[in-house]
Design a protein around this motif. Structure first.
Motif, PDB file in Angstrom:
ATOM      1  N   ALA A 110      -5.987   6.869   0.903  1.00  0.00           N
ATOM      2  CA  ALA A 110      -6.769   7.669  -0.034  1.00  0.00           C
ATOM      3  C   ALA A 110      -6.018   7.936  -1.332  1.00  0.00           C
ATOM      4  O   ALA A 110      -6.627   8.228  -2.370  1.00  0.00           O
ATOM      5  N   GLU A 111      -4.692   7.790  -1.290  1.00  0.00           N
ATOM      6  CA  GLU A 111      -3.864   8.009  -2.476  1.00  0.00           C
ATOM      7  C   GLU A 111      -3.749   6.752  -3.338  1.00  0.00           C
ATOM      8  O   GLU A 111      -3.173   6.797  -4.428  1.00  0.00           O
ATOM      9  N   VAL A 112      -4.294   5.634  -2.858  1.00  0.00           N
ATOM     10  CA  VAL A 112      -4.260   4.370  -3.611  1.00  0.00           C
ATOM     11  C   VAL A 112      -5.524   4.319  -4.464  1.00  0.00           C
ATOM     12  O   VAL A 112      -6.546   3.759  -4.071  1.00  0.00           O
TER      13      VAL A 112
ATOM     14  N   ASN B 256       4.636   2.465 -10.421  1.00  0.00           N
ATOM     15  CA  ASN B 256       3.770   2.133 -11.546  1.00  0.00           C
ATOM     16  C   ASN B 256       3.170   0.741 -11.356  1.00  0.00           C
ATOM     17  O   ASN B 256       3.611  -0.245 -11.943  1.00  0.00           O
ATOM     18  N   VAL B 257       2.168   0.685 -10.503  1.00  0.00           N
ATOM     19  CA  VAL B 257       1.449  -0.556 -10.197  1.00  0.00           C
ATOM     20  C   VAL B 257       0.056  -0.450 -10.797  1.00  0.00           C
ATOM     21  O   VAL B 257      -0.658   0.523 -10.557  1.00  0.00           O
ATOM     22  N   LYS B 258      -0.337  -1.448 -11.585  1.00  0.00           N
ATOM     23  CA  LYS B 258      -1.614  -1.405 -12.294  1.00  0.00           C
ATOM     24  C   LYS B 258      -2.776  -1.850 -11.419  1.00  0.00           C
ATOM     25  O   LYS B 258      -3.875  -1.290 -11.485  1.00  0.00           O
TER      26      LYS B 258
ATOM     27  N   ILE C 116       0.837  -1.198   0.000  1.00  0.00           N
ATOM     28  CA  ILE C 116       0.000   0.000   0.000  1.00  0.00           C
ATOM     29  C   ILE C 116       0.872   1.248   0.000  1.00  0.00           C
ATOM     30  O   ILE C 116       0.625   2.210  -0.737  1.00  0.00           O
ATOM     31  N   ARG C 117       1.919   1.242   0.811  1.00  0.00           N
ATOM     32  CA  ARG C 117       2.830   2.382   0.865  1.00  0.00           C
ATOM     33  C   ARG C 117       3.521   2.589  -0.488  1.00  0.00           C
ATOM     34  O   ARG C 117       3.721   3.729  -0.923  1.00  0.00           O
ATOM     35  N   ALA C 118       3.877   1.496  -1.150  1.00  0.00           N
ATOM     36  CA  ALA C 118       4.555   1.587  -2.441  1.00  0.00           C
ATOM     37  C   ALA C 118       3.657   2.215  -3.498  1.00  0.00           C
ATOM     38  O   ALA C 118       4.089   3.062  -4.290  1.00  0.00           O
ATOM     39  N   VAL C 119       2.393   1.813  -3.519  1.00  0.00           N
ATOM     40  CA  VAL C 119       1.450   2.377  -4.481  1.00  0.00           C
ATOM     41  C   VAL C 119       1.209   3.857  -4.186  1.00  0.00           C
ATOM     42  O   VAL C 119       1.197   4.700  -5.086  1.00  0.00           O
TER      43      VAL C 119
END
Length: 260
Positions: free
Chosen positions: A201-203, A109-111, A101-104
């Motif tokens: 909320a940013e995911v 660039n995770v689809k 979650i933190r990475a996204v």
């Protein structure tokens, strides 16, 4: 086994199997590409995808450049994404789910993202120590790996004291001690064990939050709470064990999600 080089020059060991769109598997505490649930998930998932199972830093065959920061682990995932062509799907378990979650949220660039039971179970009632990272780091510095494993299990996760005692009698105990150097990092990734509302909320990519029907209510409630906050996510409940869904049940659900 192959090697990716992270931004801080840390060597990240990984296995690459299968073909098709890339899925990167992000482990939780005590696990590695060769020990834990991902070892069973990867072969089945690789029937439809290019699967990257890797050792998080301080685990298995990966390096451990100091000082640690959560950002370094996000850079490790980015290095793996770059290797598979610049974009990927992510699947994370437990603390690895929180790291995913933190990475996204950091903009990798995770689809699509799938997470299994990120332990957003709160900190107040469980009285987890706020300085777990520091305490665990000191234990590792003093080579008290067994103490670090026991501390993480009982003080951070909150299992009964009998569990580490029993685990000492099993073949898994040496493997858990070998990976203990990464336990401070899991504590840092999990933070206060509350859902980080602004971060989640940013995911905005499509996301599923998975729970097992045999998991305790606190974990299942955490998944429900996460799903409610995700802008483009929903909850998926599967038949499984405590904090675990067998690969034969989990992989079809992941395949359907990533392909549709």
């Amino acid at each position: 086994m192959e090697i990716a080089i992270s931004k801080d020059r840390t060597r990240i060991a990984y296995n690459k199997t299968g073909s098709g769109p890339a899925v990167i598997l992000v482990d939780g505490a005590f696990c590695s590409k060769d020990f834990g649930p991902m070892a069973k998930i990867a072969p089945l998932l690789s029937q439809n995808f290019t699967v990257i199972a890797y050792d998080r830093r301080a685990r298995g065959e990966s390096g451990d450049t100091k000082p640690y920061a959560i950002e370094r682990e996000i850079e490790d995932i980015k290095a793996l994404i770059d290797i598979v062509g610049g974009s990927a799907y992510l699947f994370g378990i437990s603390s690895g789910a929180i790291l995913s979650i933190r990475a996204v949220a950091a903009g990798l660039n995770v689809k699509k993202l799938a997470v299994l039971e990120p332990p957003f179970v709160g900190n107040k009632d469980n009285k987890r120590p706020a300085n777990a990272f520091q305490q665990l780091s000191q234990m590792i510095l003093e080579n008290r790996r067994g103490d670090a494993v026991k501390f993480y299990l009982t003080k951070v996760i909150g299992v009964p004291a009998i569990i580490p005692f029993i685990l000492r009698l099993t073949p898994n105990w040496p493997k858990m001690k070998a990976i203990a150097g990464s336990l401070p990092y899991d504590a840092a990734v999990c933070g206060d064990f509350n859902v980080p509302l602004q971060l989640v909320a940013e995911v905005t990519i499509p996301t599923i939050a998975i729970d097992s029907g045999k998991s305790p209510a606190v974990l299942r409630n955490a998944v429900e709470a996460l799903a409610k906050v995700l802008p483009n996510g929903h909850r998926v409940s599967l038949k499984g064990k405590m904090h675990d869904v067998p690969a034969k049940i989990l992989v079809p659900a992941l395949t359907d999600f990533y392909n549709n």
